[in-house]
Motif scaffolding. Structure first.
Motif, PDB file in Angstrom:
ATOM      1  N   THR A  73       6.598  47.017 -21.465  1.00  0.00           N
ATOM      2  CA  THR A  73       7.836  47.026 -20.689  1.00  0.00           C
ATOM      3  C   THR A  73       8.516  48.374 -20.925  1.00  0.00           C
ATOM      4  O   THR A  73       8.284  49.024 -21.944  1.00  0.00           O
TER       5      THR A  73
ATOM      6  N   PHE B 188       5.101  43.985 -30.181  1.00  0.00           N
ATOM      7  CA  PHE B 188       6.339  44.453 -30.808  1.00  0.00           C
ATOM      8  C   PHE B 188       7.431  44.366 -29.751  1.00  0.00           C
ATOM      9  O   PHE B 188       7.191  44.657 -28.571  1.00  0.00           O
TER      10      PHE B 188
ATOM     11  N   TRP C  43      11.851  45.016 -29.417  1.00  0.00           N
ATOM     12  CA  TRP C  43      13.148  45.280 -30.074  1.00  0.00           C
ATOM     13  C   TRP C  43      14.253  44.467 -29.421  1.00  0.00           C
ATOM     14  O   TRP C  43      15.045  43.844 -30.107  1.00  0.00           O
ATOM     15  N   SER C  44      14.304  44.473 -28.103  1.00  0.00           N
ATOM     16  CA  SER C  44      15.413  43.772 -27.448  1.00  0.00           C
ATOM     17  C   SER C  44      14.980  42.533 -26.665  1.00  0.00           C
ATOM     18  O   SER C  44      15.792  41.911 -25.997  1.00  0.00           O
ATOM     19  N   GLY C  45      13.700  42.160 -26.753  1.00  0.00           N
ATOM     20  CA  GLY C  45      13.282  40.855 -26.232  1.00  0.00           C
ATOM     21  C   GLY C  45      12.470  40.876 -24.951  1.00  0.00           C
ATOM     22  O   GLY C  45      11.859  39.870 -24.601  1.00  0.00           O
ATOM     23  N   ASN C  46      12.417  42.010 -24.234  1.00  0.00           N
ATOM     24  CA  ASN C  46      11.687  42.037 -22.967  1.00  0.00           C
ATOM     25  C   ASN C  46      10.188  41.811 -23.169  1.00  0.00           C
ATOM     26  O   ASN C  46       9.566  40.988 -22.497  1.00  0.00           O
ATOM     27  N   THR C  47       9.627  42.562 -24.085  1.00  0.00           N
ATOM     28  CA  THR C  47       8.190  42.440 -24.324  1.00  0.00           C
ATOM     29  C   THR C  47       7.860  41.068 -24.910  1.00  0.00           C
ATOM     30  O   THR C  47       6.816  40.479 -24.626  1.00  0.00           O
TER      31      THR C  47
ATOM     32  N   TYR D  89      21.695  50.823 -29.955  1.00  0.00           N
ATOM     33  CA  TYR D  89      20.665  51.442 -29.100  1.00  0.00           C
ATOM     34  C   TYR D  89      20.433  52.905 -29.477  1.00  0.00           C
ATOM     35  O   TYR D  89      19.293  53.326 -29.702  1.00  0.00           O
TER      36      TYR D  89
ATOM     37  N   ASP E 116      21.283  46.699 -24.062  1.00  0.00           N
ATOM     38  CA  ASP E 116      19.974  46.158 -24.390  1.00  0.00           C
ATOM     39  C   ASP E 116      19.903  45.850 -25.879  1.00  0.00           C
ATOM     40  O   ASP E 116      19.144  46.433 -26.616  1.00  0.00           O
TER      41      ASP E 116
ATOM     42  N   PRO F 258       7.151  47.844 -26.032  1.00  0.00           N
ATOM     43  CA  PRO F 258       8.022  48.607 -25.135  1.00  0.00           C
ATOM     44  C   PRO F 258       7.596  50.071 -25.181  1.00  0.00           C
ATOM     45  O   PRO F 258       7.047  50.532 -26.185  1.00  0.00           O
ATOM     46  N   ASN F 259       7.824  50.755 -24.087  1.00  0.00           N
ATOM     47  CA  ASN F 259       7.635  52.204 -24.081  1.00  0.00           C
ATOM     48  C   ASN F 259       8.768  52.815 -24.899  1.00  0.00           C
ATOM     49  O   ASN F 259       9.937  52.670 -24.563  1.00  0.00           O
TER      50      ASN F 259
ATOM     51  N   GLY G  37      11.497  52.829 -17.041  1.00  0.00           N
ATOM     52  CA  GLY G  37      11.199  53.687 -15.892  1.00  0.00           C
ATOM     53  C   GLY G  37       9.994  54.580 -16.140  1.00  0.00           C
ATOM     54  O   GLY G  37       9.455  55.168 -15.217  1.00  0.00           O
TER      55      GLY G  37
ATOM     56  N   ALA H 168      13.461  56.067 -33.742  1.00  0.00           N
ATOM     57  CA  ALA H 168      12.143  56.037 -33.097  1.00  0.00           C
ATOM     58  C   ALA H 168      11.607  57.444 -32.896  1.00  0.00           C
ATOM     59  O   ALA H 168      10.415  57.711 -33.074  1.00  0.00           O
TER      60      ALA H 168
HETATM   61  C1  LIG Z   1      14.009  53.558 -29.074  1.00  0.00           C
HETATM   62  C2  LIG Z   1      13.797  53.392 -27.590  1.00  0.00           C
HETATM   63  C3  LIG Z   1      13.076  54.341 -26.886  1.00  0.00           C
HETATM   64  C4  LIG Z   1      12.807  54.158 -25.528  1.00  0.00           C
HETATM   65  N1  LIG Z   1      12.064  55.102 -24.868  1.00  0.00           N
HETATM   66  C5  LIG Z   1      11.751  54.895 -23.566  1.00  0.00           C
HETATM   67  C6  LIG Z   1      10.934  55.834 -22.860  1.00  0.00           C
HETATM   68  O1  LIG Z   1      10.498  56.866 -23.384  1.00  0.00           O
HETATM   69  N2  LIG Z   1      10.638  55.566 -21.569  1.00  0.00           N
HETATM   70  C7  LIG Z   1      11.066  54.430 -20.941  1.00  0.00           C
HETATM   71  O2  LIG Z   1      10.754  54.221 -19.786  1.00  0.00           O
HETATM   72  N3  LIG Z   1      11.853  53.519 -21.598  1.00  0.00           N
HETATM   73  C8  LIG Z   1      12.198  53.721 -22.882  1.00  0.00           C
HETATM   74  N4  LIG Z   1      12.970  52.804 -23.555  1.00  0.00           N
HETATM   75  C9  LIG Z   1      13.378  51.580 -22.860  1.00  0.00           C
HETATM   76  C10 LIG Z   1      12.451  50.401 -23.261  1.00  0.00           C
HETATM   77  O3  LIG Z   1      11.087  50.729 -23.087  1.00  0.00           O
HETATM   78  C11 LIG Z   1      12.728  49.148 -22.414  1.00  0.00           C
HETATM   79  O4  LIG Z   1      14.081  48.802 -22.450  1.00  0.00           O
HETATM   80  C12 LIG Z   1      11.862  47.992 -22.889  1.00  0.00           C
HETATM   81  O5  LIG Z   1      11.804  46.980 -21.895  1.00  0.00           O
HETATM   82  C13 LIG Z   1      12.394  47.350 -24.154  1.00  0.00           C
HETATM   83  O6  LIG Z   1      11.507  46.353 -24.557  1.00  0.00           O
HETATM   84  P1  LIG Z   1      11.895  45.303 -25.678  1.00  0.00           P
HETATM   85  O7  LIG Z   1      13.060  44.492 -25.128  1.00  0.00           O
HETATM   86  O8  LIG Z   1      10.668  44.455 -25.838  1.00  0.00           O
HETATM   87  O9  LIG Z   1      12.270  46.029 -26.898  1.00  0.00           O
HETATM   88  C14 LIG Z   1      13.290  53.001 -24.866  1.00  0.00           C
HETATM   89  C15 LIG Z   1      14.062  52.082 -25.586  1.00  0.00           C
HETATM   90  C16 LIG Z   1      14.318  52.265 -26.929  1.00  0.00           C
HETATM   91  C17 LIG Z   1      15.156  51.262 -27.687  1.00  0.00           C
END
Ligand SMILES: Cc1cc2nc3c(=O)[nH]c(=O)nc-3n(C[C@H](O)[C@H](O)[C@H](O)COP(=O)(O)O)c2cc1C
Length: 214
Positions: free
Chosen positions: A160, A60, A62-66, A94, A26, A131-132, A163, A101
């Protein structure tokens, strides 16, 4: 691969921790909206309005999903896109991003943002996407909420995740933005972002934003 941390996190976190341990790819996709949707002075370019409301889609990612969800929403509601970006970029690795974080959350840090925004209270509606991260939103979102006095603004969260759903982010949102009118959120699993746009449209429609033909 052995990963000692995996046993100590809550079940909701297991999926993203597992991702880190298994070398999940990711990676942050760097095509941000900071150039595309922001004017030369750093203010968002106003989208054509059809709802009669001033709408901001702040997010916000980080990897593009949101980001993908935010762009979809902004198109559908004719909102302005604003990307919340930390001045000090998060690591592309990652595991390193996960560690930073966690430190920021534990210390309740408010990282400085690359592009300031202080007129959040002037919008009728703010879609707030993140993202969560560690069961809540990333700390730059907390900075955004601190810097924008949203008062009684309608705030519509979307998230996003790997899980863990919204985690306790809504609870924290209510705490940091006590007067906001927080409306029905949507959470989307990271693996299902692309296939969830119809679900997003249904959610928007239920909120009173009927999708328009593009
Ligand atoms: C620093 C970090 C912490 C994360 N913590 C959680 C979490 O607590 N619970 C969860 O379900 N996913 C967690 N994730 C997964 C991200 O929520 C998920 O991949 C999300 O879609 C990423 O969104 P983005 O692409 O907009 O950054 C975490 C990912 C990262 C990088």
């Amino acid at each position: 691969m052995y990963c000692p941390n995996i046993t100590i996190y809550l079940a909701a976190m297991a999926m993203f921790s597992l991702g880190a341990c298994t070398g999940r790819t990711d990676k942050p996709r760097r095509k941000t909206d900071e150039g595309g949707s922001l004017g030369s002075q750093g203010s968002p370019v106003r989208a054509k309005k059809t709802t009669g409301k001033k709408i901001l889609v702040a997010y916000f990612s980080w990897s593009g999903n949101t980001r993908a969800v935010a762009r979809h929403i902004a198109k559908k509601v004719d909102g302005e896109l604003f990307e919340i970006i930390s001045a000090n970029a998060y690591p592309e690795n990652y595991s390193a991003a996960v560690v930073r974080a966690k430190v920021e959350l534990n210390k309740d840090i408010r990282p400085a943002l690359k592009t300031a925004k202080t007129d959040g209270g002037s919008y009728d509606v703010i879609f707030l996407g993140y993202p969560n991260w560690w069961n809540t939103f990333p700390r730059p979102v907390a900075t955004f909420l601190r810097d924008n006095h949203l008062g009684g603004t309608r705030v519509i969260p979307f998230c996003t995740h790997g899980g863990g759903g919204m985690g306790f982010s809504l609870k924290e949102l209510r705490k940091l933005c006590p007067d906001c009118v927080i409306e029905k959120e949507i959470d989307i699993a990271s693996r299902a972002v692309k296939s969830s746009m119809d679900r997003v449209d249904g959610w928007l429609a239920r909120l009173g934003f009927p999708p328009k033909a593009l």
